[in-house]
Structures are given as structure tokens and as C-alpha cells.
Design a protein around this motif. Sequence first.
Motif, PDB file in Angstrom:
ATOM      1  N   VAL A   1      -2.960   1.570   4.603  1.00  0.00           N
ATOM      2  CA  VAL A   1      -2.501   1.447   3.272  1.00  0.00           C
ATOM      3  C   VAL A   1      -1.457   0.554   2.734  1.00  0.00           C
ATOM      4  O   VAL A   1      -1.193   0.052   1.652  1.00  0.00           O
ATOM      5  CB  VAL A   1      -1.798   3.088   2.766  1.00  0.00           C
ATOM      6  N   ALA A   2      -0.561   0.122   3.714  1.00  0.00           N
ATOM      7  CA  ALA A   2       0.403  -0.747   3.368  1.00  0.00           C
ATOM      8  C   ALA A   2       1.009  -1.158   4.894  1.00  0.00           C
ATOM      9  O   ALA A   2       1.134  -0.553   5.681  1.00  0.00           O
ATOM     10  CB  ALA A   2       1.644  -0.310   2.557  1.00  0.00           C
ATOM     11  N   ALA A   3       1.688  -2.367   4.784  1.00  0.00           N
ATOM     12  CA  ALA A   3       2.369  -2.810   6.034  1.00  0.00           C
ATOM     13  C   ALA A   3       3.552  -3.487   5.314  1.00  0.00           C
ATOM     14  O   ALA A   3       3.697  -4.713   4.732  1.00  0.00           O
ATOM     15  CB  ALA A   3       1.423  -4.027   6.760  1.00  0.00           C
TER      16      ALA A   3
ATOM     17  N   ALA B   1       7.628   3.280   1.067  1.00  0.00           N
ATOM     18  CA  ALA B   1       6.092   3.595   1.122  1.00  0.00           C
ATOM     19  C   ALA B   1       5.404   4.709   1.295  1.00  0.00           C
ATOM     20  O   ALA B   1       4.189   5.087   0.891  1.00  0.00           O
ATOM     21  CB  ALA B   1       5.747   2.285   2.138  1.00  0.00           C
ATOM     22  N   VAL B   2       6.411   5.501   2.212  1.00  0.00           N
ATOM     23  CA  VAL B   2       5.968   6.811   2.476  1.00  0.00           C
ATOM     24  C   VAL B   2       5.832   7.794   1.112  1.00  0.00           C
ATOM     25  O   VAL B   2       4.974   8.165   1.003  1.00  0.00           O
ATOM     26  CB  VAL B   2       6.940   7.597   3.404  1.00  0.00           C
ATOM     27  N   ASP B   3       6.881   7.539   0.324  1.00  0.00           N
ATOM     28  CA  ASP B   3       6.641   8.149  -0.856  1.00  0.00           C
ATOM     29  C   ASP B   3       5.808   7.792  -1.870  1.00  0.00           C
ATOM     30  O   ASP B   3       4.924   8.465  -2.593  1.00  0.00           O
ATOM     31  CB  ASP B   3       8.080   8.079  -1.897  1.00  0.00           C
ATOM     32  N   GLN B   4       5.519   6.333  -1.625  1.00  0.00           N
ATOM     33  CA  GLN B   4       4.443   5.838  -2.957  1.00  0.00           C
ATOM     34  C   GLN B   4       2.941   5.911  -2.422  1.00  0.00           C
ATOM     35  O   GLN B   4       2.193   6.496  -3.195  1.00  0.00           O
ATOM     36  CB  GLN B   4       4.719   4.288  -2.787  1.00  0.00           C
ATOM     37  N   HIS B   5       2.680   5.913  -0.980  1.00  0.00           N
ATOM     38  CA  HIS B   5       1.393   6.032  -0.652  1.00  0.00           C
ATOM     39  C   HIS B   5       0.944   7.252  -0.014  1.00  0.00           C
ATOM     40  O   HIS B   5      -0.270   7.603   0.258  1.00  0.00           O
ATOM     41  CB  HIS B   5       1.179   4.847   0.312  1.00  0.00           C
ATOM     42  N   ALA B   6       1.916   7.979   0.324  1.00  0.00           N
ATOM     43  CA  ALA B   6       1.622   9.503   1.227  1.00  0.00           C
ATOM     44  C   ALA B   6       0.571   9.074   2.338  1.00  0.00           C
ATOM     45  O   ALA B   6      -0.543   9.598   2.275  1.00  0.00           O
ATOM     46  CB  ALA B   6       1.194  10.461   0.177  1.00  0.00           C
ATOM     47  N   PRO B   7       1.067   8.420   3.260  1.00  0.00           N
ATOM     48  CA  PRO B   7       0.002   8.128   4.366  1.00  0.00           C
ATOM     49  C   PRO B   7       0.090   9.245   5.234  1.00  0.00           C
ATOM     50  O   PRO B   7       0.528  10.361   5.070  1.00  0.00           O
ATOM     51  CB  PRO B   7       0.639   6.912   5.168  1.00  0.00           C
TER      52      PRO B   7
ATOM     53  N   MET C   1      -6.599  -3.624  14.637  1.00  0.00           N
ATOM     54  CA  MET C   1      -7.062  -2.709  15.511  1.00  0.00           C
ATOM     55  C   MET C   1      -7.209  -1.401  14.598  1.00  0.00           C
ATOM     56  O   MET C   1      -8.425  -0.974  15.133  1.00  0.00           O
ATOM     57  CB  MET C   1      -5.990  -2.422  16.409  1.00  0.00           C
ATOM     58  N   ILE C   2      -6.623  -1.051  13.759  1.00  0.00           N
ATOM     59  CA  ILE C   2      -6.694   0.144  12.822  1.00  0.00           C
ATOM     60  C   ILE C   2      -7.892   0.194  12.217  1.00  0.00           C
ATOM     61  O   ILE C   2      -8.744   1.183  11.962  1.00  0.00           O
ATOM     62  CB  ILE C   2      -5.361   0.447  12.179  1.00  0.00           C
ATOM     63  N   ASN C   3      -8.109  -0.957  11.443  1.00  0.00           N
ATOM     64  CA  ASN C   3      -9.383  -1.271  10.638  1.00  0.00           C
ATOM     65  C   ASN C   3     -10.679  -1.173  11.544  1.00  0.00           C
ATOM     66  O   ASN C   3     -11.546  -0.596  11.014  1.00  0.00           O
ATOM     67  CB  ASN C   3      -9.134  -2.397   9.883  1.00  0.00           C
ATOM     68  N   MET C   4     -10.685  -1.760  12.475  1.00  0.00           N
ATOM     69  CA  MET C   4     -11.731  -1.769  13.481  1.00  0.00           C
ATOM     70  C   MET C   4     -12.242  -0.366  13.919  1.00  0.00           C
ATOM     71  O   MET C   4     -13.408  -0.205  14.138  1.00  0.00           O
ATOM     72  CB  MET C   4     -11.641  -2.776  14.622  1.00  0.00           C
TER      73      MET C   4
ATOM     74  N   MET D   1      -8.571   8.121   8.225  1.00  0.00           N
ATOM     75  CA  MET D   1      -7.091   8.392   8.237  1.00  0.00           C
ATOM     76  C   MET D   1      -6.299   7.097   7.727  1.00  0.00           C
ATOM     77  O   MET D   1      -6.913   6.059   7.773  1.00  0.00           O
ATOM     78  CB  MET D   1      -6.741   8.210   9.729  1.00  0.00           C
ATOM     79  N   ARG D   2      -5.361   7.528   6.901  1.00  0.00           N
ATOM     80  CA  ARG D   2      -4.611   6.480   6.037  1.00  0.00           C
ATOM     81  C   ARG D   2      -3.210   6.132   6.852  1.00  0.00           C
ATOM     82  O   ARG D   2      -2.468   6.959   7.130  1.00  0.00           O
ATOM     83  CB  ARG D   2      -4.370   7.123   4.762  1.00  0.00           C
ATOM     84  N   VAL D   3      -3.010   4.970   7.500  1.00  0.00           N
ATOM     85  CA  VAL D   3      -1.831   4.704   8.145  1.00  0.00           C
ATOM     86  C   VAL D   3      -1.052   3.461   7.393  1.00  0.00           C
ATOM     87  O   VAL D   3      -1.628   2.765   6.863  1.00  0.00           O
ATOM     88  CB  VAL D   3      -2.480   3.982   9.481  1.00  0.00           C
ATOM     89  N   LEU D   4       0.312   3.769   7.484  1.00  0.00           N
ATOM     90  CA  LEU D   4       1.247   2.947   7.128  1.00  0.00           C
ATOM     91  C   LEU D   4       1.877   2.066   8.396  1.00  0.00           C
ATOM     92  O   LEU D   4       2.297   2.702   9.370  1.00  0.00           O
ATOM     93  CB  LEU D   4       2.395   3.580   6.455  1.00  0.00           C
ATOM     94  N   ILE D   5       1.815   0.711   8.468  1.00  0.00           N
ATOM     95  CA  ILE D   5       2.539  -0.155   9.300  1.00  0.00           C
ATOM     96  C   ILE D   5       3.905  -0.459   8.873  1.00  0.00           C
ATOM     97  O   ILE D   5       4.030  -1.082   7.922  1.00  0.00           O
ATOM     98  CB  ILE D   5       1.405  -1.242   9.687  1.00  0.00           C
TER      99      ILE D   5
END
Lengths: 214, 418
Positions: A28-30, A40-46, A19-22, A1-5
Motif C-alpha cells: 500500500v505504501a513504502a 501511513a498506518v492511520d491512512q492506509h490501515a494495512p 518480493m511482496i508483489n510477486m 494481504m496489504r503490506v506497508l514497507i
Amino acid sequence: MRVLIVEDNVLLARGLRLMINMEGFEVVAAVDTAEAFLDAVDQHAPDVAVVDVRLPPAYRDEGVRAAIEARRRRPGFPILVLSQYVERTYAAELFAQGGRGMGYLLKDRVSRVSDFIDALTRVAAGGTAIDPEVVAELLNRHRPPGPIDRLSPRERQVLGLMAEGYSNTAIAERLGLTERSISKNIGSIFTKLDLGVDDSVHRRVLAVLAFLGG
Amino acid sequence: MRDTLRQAVRGSRYLLAGGLTATACAIALALIAMLFGSYVFVGVFVVPLVVTADRWVADWERRRAGALLGRPIERTYVALRETGDPPGPRGWPRRWLLMFGRAMSDPTSYRDALWITVHTIVGTTFAAVTLVLWVEVISAASLPIQWALAATGVRPPNWRPWVWEAVLAPFAVAALLWATPLFARGEARVAAVLLGPPARQRLATRVKQLAQSRAEALDAHSAELRRIERNLHDGAQAEIVSVALLLGVAQRQLEQHGLTDPATVGGLVRQARESAEGALVDLRELVRGMYPPILADRGLEGAIEALAARGPVPVSLRVRPVGRLPAALEAAAYFIVTEALTNVSRHSAAGRAVVDLKREHRSLRIQVFDDGVGGADEARGTGLRGIRGRVAAFDGRVELSSPPGGPTTLLVEIPCES
């Protein structure tokens, strides 16, 4: 799962990333502003975004605005909103358009890692997550005597968990009961509250919320 | 001893000068009585002149009395002349009439008149007594010379007056030393009461001042609360959330993978500990900023001693015991001294500094002196403004003397009831 923080507090952002990595997911980005969030939503499509309610510059409700805007651009885009305090108006706004893939948690909840990861995965899958404290406040606030008082203590418990966004299976697990008894409870609840029965989790969350909020 | 002498001389000077003004008042009163006695309508002509002269004398008295008492005496006159008055030589009669009207309608004119009457009697009496005392003392001092002259036969002996003078001399001296400062203050107080604003107005002014300083105190308090909230929120609270989070992740690791990866879990626990320590540091700093523990331990004097010992500039202390003060006041005094000494070490290039702290009358007096380059500018840097803000919240006052080239003296006085 790809998460944007989306979080401006450095310590917390770091903790979330860890936590998310573990958990085996990818960050994908913070970012730390509402604008950067939308870009970032447009750029990375998490797959899902974790967004703080308060962001610079004014630290009021930029996160909520941005979440609503992001959902406008991409309906159904899963967002988990983190808030410092229970803010009923924000919860109402976020769920106004339907609760699919929307979550509203208190920041303190992040230390309960299992609950947080649970909520994150649920939201990413299109489900709903509402902080137990928000639900508790809705359930327990002063109200003139009404249908809620007809519920038995067990039924109130189930109602709360339902409002938080758990499925019947999850509720059964948490309470140590069978799924059948949970279904029966829910049926009874809906009857007592005069709500239409609906098995789709997020619609039932909305129904309950509407009932509690009204 | 020297101080007493100085006070006596100062008092005498005041009383003698008062005698002059009193004489002037007496003459004026006499003249006015004569004028009104003979030609009443002349009064209209004379009143503006009289009032103007009165205002000169009264102002001079205010200055004198204010200097002696150490506080300014407010003048509350209605202006005799205004810009709207008809100008030029043609408008002269009308102007004069307007001045007459204003002078007569100003309540202060009548209070001044009362003072003139009182002062004529009081001022001349006190001045006369002072003069007599000094004459007595001086002539008594010359007794030994007279005796010597008599002994050598140059002048005949004059026993009766000499004995009297010798007997009275000590009383005269005592009277001079003790009574003159007292009477001078008394005369000045009379002037302050009669020449200053009436009680109601003084109260009104005071109420306005207090309302202002209360508003400033509330502002300062609110700003402090916000500062603390922000500090806690962004500092210790964030770090403690971090601790909880890291331990939560560690717990989940253990639940899911047991002890198969001790390094990861160990790393998480270490990070959690570091966050906790960071939170402690932040909290300690915050507490020190609110009410430094050293104040609680050693009191204000001890805390300032510690401050003085710490800086790069040698600081000599003239700290007299002040007893126990309200915590807010102690903290404010401590921070004021801290700020002042920081400015000294940072901007003044001074060789030495002096911190003077004592309780005087009913106020706490702090003075910080340095022999540095001076030129302290309040507009640059918030240190001095912060001090003023703190002091204003306590209804105190700040005086800064810092001419370019130095030296610099910062004086802070904060009222505090014993």
C-alpha cells in the motif's frame, strides 16, 4: 494481504516491494521515516507492516520505538521488524507486551524468500516470528549448567523452532517427523524445563523466550 | 660549484658577524668584571641593564643561528617587567629591584652568561681565522698583478713572500671553501644548544607535539575506518543483499511456477546481475580510495606520472626516486598530489603546473606549483584542510603560499626514516 514497507534503504525497499508483489500481495505504501510510518498506518490501515529498526535521522532504534508506539495505538497490529544485527534488547522490548502479531528478523533473512514470506504471513495472521539466529544465540550463550542441558539434541532443535514461532505442524514438516512425535517432544521439553504447557503458539514462544532470556 | 662558493660566502659572513658579537661580548665581560671588581653594590644597579643588553644580543644571535640552521631557536626568558609592577616615577626603585630579582632568578640568564663566555672565545677566533683566510686569498689573487708590476720594473720583486703566498694560496682557498660553512654551522649549533631551551624542556615540548600528532593520527584513522564502514554498508553491502533477494525471488518463482514465465524470471536475474555489477563498481571505487592499485603497480613515481598526464593543465614533473615508502605514506602522498592538482585544474586557471617530489635529509618533500591566479583560501572548501589533516597525522608540515594574483606553491614535508 496489504503490506506497508518502512525502510530507508532504497535498494532494499525496492527488493521487498518486488518480493511482496510477486507473492501476490499488495504494497500500500513504502515510507522511510518513523513519522511517516505512523501516519501511513492511520491512512492506509494495512494488514501488516515491515519496519526497519534503523531509520533516519539518528539511525539507532527509531523503528523499534515506532513499532511499540504503533502497537500502543492499535494493540495487536501485526509488525515484522527487520534488524541488521541481533540486538537482544530490542527483541525483549518488542515482545514485552506479548508476542501476538510480532516478528523480529535479521535483514539478511530477506534473501531466503520462502522463510521471509512465511514469517510475514504468520505475523499478519497474529502469530510470531523470531529469527533463527536470535534463537540460536539465546540457546547457545554461556550459561551456568541448568535444565537446558537436560534436553536431547532433537528436543533442543524443536525448542529452537518453537521459539522461532512455528506451529507444531510447521515444525513437523521442517523436521520430517509426525505431528504426534513433535507434540511428545514438546511435552517432554516443557516438563524438563518446568514450564506450563500451553498450546497457543505465541504464548509458548513467550514462555520459551522468557526461559531462554532469563 | 656555484653552490659551494655560495655556502662558503654565507659561512664567512656568519663567522665575521659572529666576530662582531663576540667582540661586544668580550667588552661587556670586561666592563662587568671591572665594575664588580670596584663597586659591588653597583651590580644591583647594573644587572637589569646588563641582562636587557644580553637579551638583545642573544636574540640577534638566535635569529642568525636559526636562519643558518633552518629552524627557529626558542627563547625562554622570564619577563623582566610585568603589568603588576608599581607604576610611575615614584615606583621606580621598587621596579628596578623587581627586575633585578627576576633577572637573577631566571635560569636562562645563566645559560646566556655561559654562552657569552664561550662565544667570546669561539666567535673571535673563528672570525679572525676567516679574516686571515680571505686576506690570504685576495692577496694571492693579486700576485699576478704584482708580478706584472715587477716585470715592468715599477716595483722591486719580493720573492720570499710571493713564493709563500703562491704555495699557501691553494690551501687557503680549500680551507675557505670547505671549512667556513662547517665552522659556521658549528658556531650556530653552539648557539642553538646554549641559547635554546634546555634539553629537558625541549624534550617536554617535543613530547607534547608528538602526543598531539598521535591524537590527530588516531582521529584520522578513526574517520577513515568510519568512512569505509559507511561506504561498504550503504554501497556494496546493500547491493549484494539486493542480489541475494532478487535471486531468492527468482528461485521461488521457479519453484512455484516452473518455467512457465521465463520473462519474469529473466527480468529478476537481469536485475540481480545489475546489482552485482553495481556492487563491483562501488568496491572498486572504495579500494581506489584506500590504496589505489596504481600505487601497488607502479610505485609512487609512476602513479604521479599517471596523475600528471590526466589533468587538463600541463604538469611538468621533477620527481626523483624515493625508494619504497610505507604504504600509508605512499597513499597519503598520492592523495595530496591528487588533491593539489584537482585544485589547480579547478580553481587556479593556470597555464602550467610543476610537481616536485624528492626525499631530502630524513623527510619526503612534495611541492606543487602553479602559475594561476592564486588566492587559495583554506577556509573555503575542504581540500586544503584535508591535506593538512593528512599531513598532521604524519607529524609533517604544510606551507601554502598563494597571494592573490598568484603564483601558488604548496609545500608539504613529511618525516620518514630511511
